[in-house]
Every structure is written in structure tokens, then in C-alpha cells.
Design a protein around this motif. Structure first.
Motif, PDB file in Angstrom:
ATOM      1  N   PHE A 262       0.877  -1.328  -0.023  1.00 22.59           N
ATOM      2  CA  PHE A 262       0.036   0.014   0.068  1.00 22.59           C
ATOM      3  C   PHE A 262       0.821   1.154   0.108  1.00 22.59           C
ATOM      4  O   PHE A 262       2.063   1.228   0.334  1.00 22.59           O
ATOM      5  N   SER A 263       0.281   2.362  -0.338  1.00 25.17           N
ATOM      6  CA  SER A 263       1.084   3.629  -0.270  1.00 25.17           C
ATOM      7  C   SER A 263       1.771   3.940   1.103  1.00 25.17           C
ATOM      8  O   SER A 263       1.287   3.469   2.095  1.00 25.17           O
ATOM      9  N   PRO A 264       3.058   4.274   0.836  1.00 22.12           N
ATOM     10  CA  PRO A 264       3.908   4.363   2.347  1.00 22.12           C
ATOM     11  C   PRO A 264       3.097   5.312   3.436  1.00 22.12           C
ATOM     12  O   PRO A 264       3.368   5.031   4.553  1.00 22.12           O
ATOM     13  N   SER A 265       2.092   6.134   2.979  1.00 20.47           N
ATOM     14  CA  SER A 265       1.336   6.794   4.049  1.00 20.47           C
ATOM     15  C   SER A 265       0.045   6.129   4.396  1.00 20.47           C
ATOM     16  O   SER A 265      -0.393   6.951   5.170  1.00 20.47           O
ATOM     17  N   TRP A 266      -0.047   5.186   4.129  1.00 16.50           N
ATOM     18  CA  TRP A 266      -1.461   4.757   4.532  1.00 16.50           C
ATOM     19  C   TRP A 266      -1.903   4.644   5.915  1.00 16.50           C
ATOM     20  O   TRP A 266      -3.101   5.056   6.382  1.00 16.50           O
ATOM     21  N   PRO A 267      -0.920   4.380   6.804  1.00 19.24           N
ATOM     22  CA  PRO A 267      -1.472   4.102   8.161  1.00 19.24           C
ATOM     23  C   PRO A 267      -1.769   5.559   8.725  1.00 19.24           C
ATOM     24  O   PRO A 267      -2.263   5.848   9.700  1.00 19.24           O
ATOM     25  N   ARG A 268      -1.383   6.873   8.105  1.00 19.77           N
ATOM     26  CA  ARG A 268      -1.615   8.080   8.457  1.00 19.77           C
ATOM     27  C   ARG A 268      -3.016   8.315   8.695  1.00 19.77           C
ATOM     28  O   ARG A 268      -3.640   9.212   9.130  1.00 19.77           O
ATOM     29  N   ARG A 269      -3.838   7.536   7.778  1.00 24.08           N
ATOM     30  CA  ARG A 269      -5.560   7.594   7.869  1.00 24.08           C
ATOM     31  C   ARG A 269      -5.928   7.336   9.105  1.00 24.08           C
ATOM     32  O   ARG A 269      -7.074   7.641   9.609  1.00 24.08           O
ATOM     33  N   PHE A 270      -5.187   6.646  10.119  1.00 23.36           N
ATOM     34  CA  PHE A 270      -5.625   6.120  11.448  1.00 23.36           C
ATOM     35  C   PHE A 270      -5.087   6.927  12.419  1.00 23.36           C
ATOM     36  O   PHE A 270      -5.358   6.580  13.503  1.00 23.36           O
ATOM     37  N   VAL A 271      -4.271   7.951  12.077  1.00 28.63           N
ATOM     38  CA  VAL A 271      -3.517   8.527  13.251  1.00 28.63           C
ATOM     39  C   VAL A 271      -3.746  10.001  12.993  1.00 28.63           C
ATOM     40  O   VAL A 271      -3.673  10.297  11.903  1.00 28.63           O
ATOM     41  N   ARG A 272      -3.496  10.957  13.891  1.00 29.30           N
ATOM     42  CA  ARG A 272      -4.050  12.287  13.775  1.00 29.30           C
ATOM     43  C   ARG A 272      -2.309  12.833  13.405  1.00 29.30           C
ATOM     44  O   ARG A 272      -1.707  13.535  14.385  1.00 29.30           O
ATOM     45  N   SER A 273      -1.605  12.435  12.555  1.00 31.73           N
ATOM     46  CA  SER A 273      -0.336  13.173  12.330  1.00 31.73           C
ATOM     47  C   SER A 273      -0.065  12.925  10.654  1.00 31.73           C
ATOM     48  O   SER A 273      -0.672  12.042   9.891  1.00 31.73           O
ATOM     49  N   ALA A 274       0.668  13.806  10.380  1.00 34.38           N
ATOM     50  CA  ALA A 274       1.200  14.127   8.862  1.00 34.38           C
ATOM     51  C   ALA A 274       2.367  14.395   8.922  1.00 34.38           C
ATOM     52  O   ALA A 274       2.925  15.142   9.501  1.00 34.38           O
ATOM     53  N   PRO A 275       3.377  13.858   7.867  1.00 33.28           N
ATOM     54  CA  PRO A 275       4.677  14.056   7.716  1.00 33.28           C
ATOM     55  C   PRO A 275       4.966  15.373   7.021  1.00 33.28           C
ATOM     56  O   PRO A 275       3.940  15.927   6.476  1.00 33.28           O
ATOM     57  N   SER A 276       5.930  16.107   7.188  1.00 31.44           N
ATOM     58  CA  SER A 276       6.628  17.147   6.690  1.00 31.44           C
ATOM     59  C   SER A 276       6.606  16.897   5.294  1.00 31.44           C
ATOM     60  O   SER A 276       6.950  15.716   4.676  1.00 31.44           O
ATOM     61  N   VAL A 277       6.204  17.949   4.153  1.00 29.76           N
ATOM     62  CA  VAL A 277       6.409  17.802   2.854  1.00 29.76           C
ATOM     63  C   VAL A 277       8.225  17.653   2.515  1.00 29.76           C
ATOM     64  O   VAL A 277       8.748  18.622   3.115  1.00 29.76           O
ATOM     65  N   ALA A 278       8.568  16.835   1.904  1.00 33.79           N
ATOM     66  CA  ALA A 278       9.757  16.563   1.572  1.00 33.79           C
ATOM     67  C   ALA A 278       9.949  16.178   0.020  1.00 33.79           C
ATOM     68  O   ALA A 278       9.277  15.675  -0.705  1.00 33.79           O
ATOM     69  N   THR A 279      10.738  17.061  -0.682  1.00 40.01           N
ATOM     70  CA  THR A 279      11.159  16.885  -2.125  1.00 40.01           C
ATOM     71  C   THR A 279      12.430  16.675  -2.341  1.00 40.01           C
ATOM     72  O   THR A 279      12.716  16.183  -3.436  1.00 40.01           O
ATOM     73  N   ASP A 280      13.341  17.028  -1.412  1.00 39.25           N
ATOM     74  CA  ASP A 280      14.718  16.753  -1.625  1.00 39.25           C
ATOM     75  C   ASP A 280      14.993  15.305  -1.689  1.00 39.25           C
ATOM     76  O   ASP A 280      14.762  14.761  -0.965  1.00 39.25           O
ATOM     77  N   PRO A 281      15.979  14.835  -2.844  1.00 41.44           N
ATOM     78  CA  PRO A 281      16.456  13.441  -2.756  1.00 41.44           C
ATOM     79  C   PRO A 281      17.066  12.981  -1.444  1.00 41.44           C
ATOM     80  O   PRO A 281      17.923  13.832  -1.205  1.00 41.44           O
ATOM     81  N   LEU A 282      16.872  11.832  -1.278  1.00 41.50           N
ATOM     82  CA  LEU A 282      17.493  11.230   0.054  1.00 41.50           C
ATOM     83  C   LEU A 282      18.877  10.520  -0.497  1.00 41.50           C
ATOM     84  O   LEU A 282      18.796   9.878  -1.695  1.00 41.50           O
ATOM     85  N   PRO A 283      19.735  10.250   0.274  1.00 39.55           N
ATOM     86  CA  PRO A 283      20.905   9.640  -0.231  1.00 39.55           C
ATOM     87  C   PRO A 283      20.844   8.231  -0.419  1.00 39.55           C
ATOM     88  O   PRO A 283      19.992   7.222   0.146  1.00 39.55           O
ATOM     89  N   LEU A 284      21.599   7.774  -1.749  1.00 47.49           N
ATOM     90  CA  LEU A 284      21.594   6.117  -1.964  1.00 47.49           C
ATOM     91  C   LEU A 284      22.352   5.657  -0.923  1.00 47.49           C
ATOM     92  O   LEU A 284      23.192   6.430  -0.152  1.00 47.49           O
ATOM     93  N   PRO A 285      22.438   4.356  -0.578  1.00 43.92           N
ATOM     94  CA  PRO A 285      23.108   3.602   0.194  1.00 43.92           C
ATOM     95  C   PRO A 285      24.440   3.790  -0.153  1.00 43.92           C
ATOM     96  O   PRO A 285      24.793   3.947  -1.387  1.00 43.92           O
ATOM     97  N   SER A 286      25.690   3.260   0.806  1.00 42.49           N
ATOM     98  CA  SER A 286      26.978   3.586   0.446  1.00 42.49           C
ATOM     99  C   SER A 286      27.351   2.199  -0.566  1.00 42.49           C
ATOM    100  O   SER A 286      26.628   1.591  -0.876  1.00 42.49           O
ATOM    101  N   ARG A 287      28.388   2.307  -1.154  1.00 45.26           N
ATOM    102  CA  ARG A 287      28.684   1.392  -2.189  1.00 45.26           C
ATOM    103  C   ARG A 287      28.603  -0.141  -1.532  1.00 45.26           C
ATOM    104  O   ARG A 287      28.446  -1.041  -2.327  1.00 45.26           O
ATOM    105  N   ARG A 288      29.225  -0.223  -0.395  1.00 43.50           N
ATOM    106  CA  ARG A 288      29.269  -1.558   0.379  1.00 43.50           C
ATOM    107  C   ARG A 288      27.735  -2.015   0.495  1.00 43.50           C
ATOM    108  O   ARG A 288      27.505  -3.069   0.269  1.00 43.50           O
ATOM    109  N   ALA A 289      26.904  -1.410   1.015  1.00 43.83           N
ATOM    110  CA  ALA A 289      25.513  -1.604   1.069  1.00 43.83           C
ATOM    111  C   ALA A 289      24.980  -1.959  -0.231  1.00 43.83           C
ATOM    112  O   ALA A 289      23.947  -2.864  -0.424  1.00 43.83           O
ATOM    113  N   ARG A 290      25.318  -1.195  -1.466  1.00 43.14           N
ATOM    114  CA  ARG A 290      24.604  -1.493  -2.555  1.00 43.14           C
ATOM    115  C   ARG A 290      25.042  -2.851  -3.051  1.00 43.14           C
ATOM    116  O   ARG A 290      24.254  -3.719  -3.423  1.00 43.14           O
ATOM    117  N   ILE A 291      26.288  -3.168  -2.842  1.00 38.62           N
ATOM    118  CA  ILE A 291      26.807  -4.427  -3.083  1.00 38.62           C
ATOM    119  C   ILE A 291      26.058  -5.565  -2.202  1.00 38.62           C
ATOM    120  O   ILE A 291      25.675  -6.673  -2.890  1.00 38.62           O
TER     121      ILE A 291
END
Length: 441
Positions: A262-291
Motif C-alpha cells: 500500500f501507499s507508504p502513507s496509508w497508516p496516517r489515515r488512522f492517526v492524527r499526524s502527517a509528515p512534513s513535505v519533502a522533495t529533496d532526494p535522499l542519499p543512496l546507500p553506500s557502495r558496500r551497502a549496494r553490493i
């Protein structure tokens, strides 16, 4: 360059995945503690079937196994709460894997899945929201994670369905409705729907339904327009199979794990909270983690396919049967008698000399387990002073209702066999078609 994998998504579904996983594990472990099975599984046997390289793994005394399962339940509760969650997940995964390594006859597909999902929870930040960890260390709190983390969990759950479906692409399942015909013929007294099981055509239709469900459900869950009806169908499917067949916690584990689609935000329908708006890309994992992630993915795709490199039918010779999501695709039972040749004299050795009834039932249709018992007999006889020992197996095994047939070549001294490569000491599967089973009137 920004990629889709770096896109920030709500952490809510990942946090709920952790919570539900912990809750299901607590329920399953408490159920195991209350079932009375621990003495049967770990106390009664005098011989345990071991995995290659893990012969050194031994069980605690029965009281110790009760303590072990109790600690696992506590660790699962810590995962639920998100209290020292990654450490708890690591200890839980190792402790649960230990219970499975003790005896191959403990293997169940959903136990393997528990180890995989528990392992993922060690490395993904599922404790960064709605957790005790965030309360004690506010700097851990996150409202977003990169999309690739959710994709990785979806991949692991999706692998189960896709390969379970591909495993059903066999003539017994799709052309003859076996082994469903066998199982449903024994359930004709089921309220309301039991009368339908009189008809073998119903088993064939349900076989096709199961095949189509498993091979396509990930697609329908991944598409927003069909996600809700697909999940309703998923609940119905697992609810029915769980009701009709004794498959333990598997339906509950899969029903809860599939929520990750389901949509990553689906549990928010059952709680009175909402995340802040985020548009900046988040970092990819390290090279070791990618391997490491790439290796994980390759292993998850390769293990279920390894049986294709071996000759013969995986349903018969069991080469590549485990860790491959071959879920409920064969009904196999049989009988084995071991013949020990001791300094030229032949004697019969019944498996019950070394095995409990549960182990003997599991062993009868699995060549590698038959081989382990043969080697145990060889060790026991040499310990008694016999110098020239040979061990043979006389077997009679039925697959999906067929007439019993020999599984192991009775002329092969099993003490000369090491279970490496194709199992040429296993006889070919009978070429006869499985019968249609009519219910007893």
C-alpha cells in the motif's frame, strides 16, 4: 543525478510493518510455547537431521528450549515496541534461525520467511518512527525514507508469491488438480462449501486459481487502481487456505506482510499526524551497502531456481526443494527400511530405532534425510565393533496419489554417497499420471 530510488516516501508503512511483524511473531511464539510441541520436537528425538556445515548446532535441554522461545517472544515484543529494535531484530533473527537449524524436519517456508524479514529489519530504519527508540533518542526520528528501502521489503514479500506461483506450473497441479484433489476429498464435511469438494473439477479449478493468484497478485497490489480489491482477494485466499489446510501462521504472516504494497502513507489515515513535505532526494546507500543489497537480491532469485540445473523432478528427488517457495505442491508419503550389511551378514534396521514418528514421517519421502539416517546407522554399527559395514535403503513412496514406487536405488551402498551434485542414487519418478481421488461415501 536524482533517481526514483532516492525519492523521499513516508516512513509510516515501514514502521507499521515492524509493529505488525513483531505482533505476529509474539502471537506465534506464545502459541508455540502453549502447544506442547517443544518437548516433542526437541526433547524426544535422539537424532537430529542437520544442514551441511551446521552439524555442530545442538538443542538446549527442553527447559532451555522453553526459555529460548520465551526470550524470542520478548525480543519480538521489543521489535513491536521499537525498543532497541535493530539489536532485538538481530538477536531475534539469529535465535529463530537457530531453532530451524536444529533439525531439517522443522523446515517450513514461512519460518524461512521469518528469518529473511527479521534480517531486513536489522538494516532498515523501521524503528525511526512510532517507537521507543525515538522516544529515548529523538535524533533517530525520521518522517521519510528513500523509496528503495520500501521497494526492498516489497521485493522480499513479492518473491514469495511469484516463485510460489511458478512452482505450481507443473502438470500435476495444472492438469490433474493434485495434490488439492487429495486434500479436498478429505474435507467434504466442511460446512457450506464441503459438498463442492465431491467434484474433482473443483480441485482443478482451485489449482488454477491458486496458480493465477500467486503469479499475478504482486502486479495487482503494485497498481493503485487494483490494490484494494487485490488485497481483499488476498485476505479471502489466505483465509480459505488457512481454514482448509493445516499451514500454521503462514496465512497471517503473508496477509500482514502484504500491507507493505500500500501507499507508504496509508497508516496516517488512522492517526492524527502527517509528515512534513519533502522533495529533496535522499542519499543512496553506500557502495558496500549496494553490493550487499545486490547479493541479497541475486540469492533470493537464484535459490528458488536452482532445481532447474538438476535432472529429474524436484517433487520426487527434492533437489532444490527447500528455500524455494515450493508451497503446498506435493503430497508425499512412504515407508523406508534400512538394510545393514555387517561383516557379510544382512539385518533390517527400522527407522524408529533412531527417529520419532514425526521425523520418520518427514524422512520417508526426502532422499537427503534417508541418506543421513543411513550414515547414522553406519556410525552406530562401527561403534559396536563391526569393521565392514554397508547400508542400503528399501523404499516405497507415493507422490500425489500415485501407486507407491521405489525412491532410492536399493543396490547403492549409501555409506559411499555424499550429497553433492545430482542425486543419481535416487531412482526416476514414475511416469504414471496421478489418479483422481473420489471422496469416501
Amino acid at each position: 543525478m536524482t533517481t526514483a530510488a532516492q525519492r523521499p516516501v513516508d516512513i509510516a508503512s515501514l514502521a507499521v510493518f515492524r509493529i505488525i511483524f513483531g505482533a505476529v511473531m509474539v502471537a506465534g511464539l506464545v502459541r508455540q510455547l502453549a502447544s506442547g510441541q517443544i518437548p516433542q520436537v526437541y526433547g524426544e528425538p535422539t537424532f537430529f537431521f542437520t544442514y551441511p556445515g551446521f552439524h555442530w548446532v545442538e538443542p538446549w535441554p527442553v527447559w532451555g528450549m522453553y526459555v529460548h522461545y520465551g526470550v524470542l517472544a520478548l525480543l519480538a515484543f521489543m521489535i513491536l515496541l521499537g525498543a532497541w529494535a535493530r539489536v532485538a531484530a538481530a538477536l531475534f533473527t539469529l535465535g529463530f534461525a537457530y531453532t530451524q537449524l536444529l533439525d531439517i524436519t522443522n523446515y517450513l517456508n514461512h519460518h524461512y520467511l521469518v528469518v529473511l524479514l527479521g534480517g531486513l529489519l536489522v538494516f532498515v530504519p523501521a524503528n525511526a518512527a512510532w517507537s521507543v527508540d525515538v522516544r529515548r533518542r529523538p535524533e533517530l526520528r525520521r518522517e521519510h525514507v528513500p523509496a528503495w528501502i520500501v521497494w526492498l521489503v516489497r521485493f522480499q514479500v513479492g518473491v514469495v508469491y511469484v516463485f510460489a506461483g511458478l512452482a505450481k506450473a507443473k502438470s500435476d497441479w495444472l492438469l490433474h488438480g493434485q495434490p488439492l484433489n487429495i486434500w479436498l476429498a478429505a474435507r467434504t464435511e466442511t460446512p457450506i462449501i464441503g459438498a463442492l469438494f465431491d467434484e474433482p473439477s473443483v480441485a482443478l479449478a482451485m489449482s488454477w486459481a491458486g496458480f493465477l493468484f500467486d503469479t499475478t497478485i504482486v502486479l495487482w497490489l503494485s497498481w493503485a487502481r487494483t490494490r484494494v480489491p487485490a488485497y481483499v482477494a488476498l485476505i479471502a485466499f489466505h483465509g480459505l487456505t488457512g481454514y482448509l489446510f493445516n499451514i500454521g501462521m503462514f496465512p497471517l504472516i503473508m496477509t500482514s506482510a502484504a500491507m507493505i504494497f500500500f501507499s507508504p502513507s496509508w497508516p496516517r489515515r488512522f492517526v492524527r499526524s502527517a509528515p512534513s513535505v519533502a522533495t529533496d532526494p535522499l542519499p543512496l546507500p553506500s557502495r558496500r551497502a549496494r553490493i550487499a543489497i545486490a547479493i541479497w537480491i541475486v540469492v533470493q532469485l537464484a535459490l528458488p531456481l536452482r532445481h532447474l540445473i538438476y535432472p529429474g523432478s524436484v517433487l520426487w528427488n527434492e533437489d532444490g526443494m527447500r528455500f524455494a517457495w515450493h508451497v503446498m505442491i506435493r503430497e508425499k508419503h512412504g515407508a523406508v527400511t534400512f538394510i545393514a550389511e555387517l561383516d557379510g551378514k544382512r539385518i533390517e534396521v527400522p527407522p524408529s530405532t533412531y527417529l520419532t514418528w514425526r521425523q520418520e514421517r518427514e524422512m520417508a519421502g526426502q532422499p537427503d534425510l534417508i541418506l543421513q539416517v543411513a550414515h547414522q546407522i553406519g556410525r552406530a554399527m562401527r561403534a559396536r565393533g563391526f569393521r565392514h559395514v554397508r547400508v542400503f535403503a528399501e523404499t516405497s513412496v507415493s507422490l500425489n496419489g500415485r501407486a507407491p514406487a521405489p525412491l532410492i536405488d536399493p543396490t547403492v551402498d549409501l555409506l559411499t554417497i555424499r550429497d553433492l551434485g545430482p542425486r543419481e542414487w535416487v531412482l526416476p519418478q514414475p511416469l504414471t499420471e496421478p489418479p483422481v481421488i473420489q471422496p469416501l461415501r
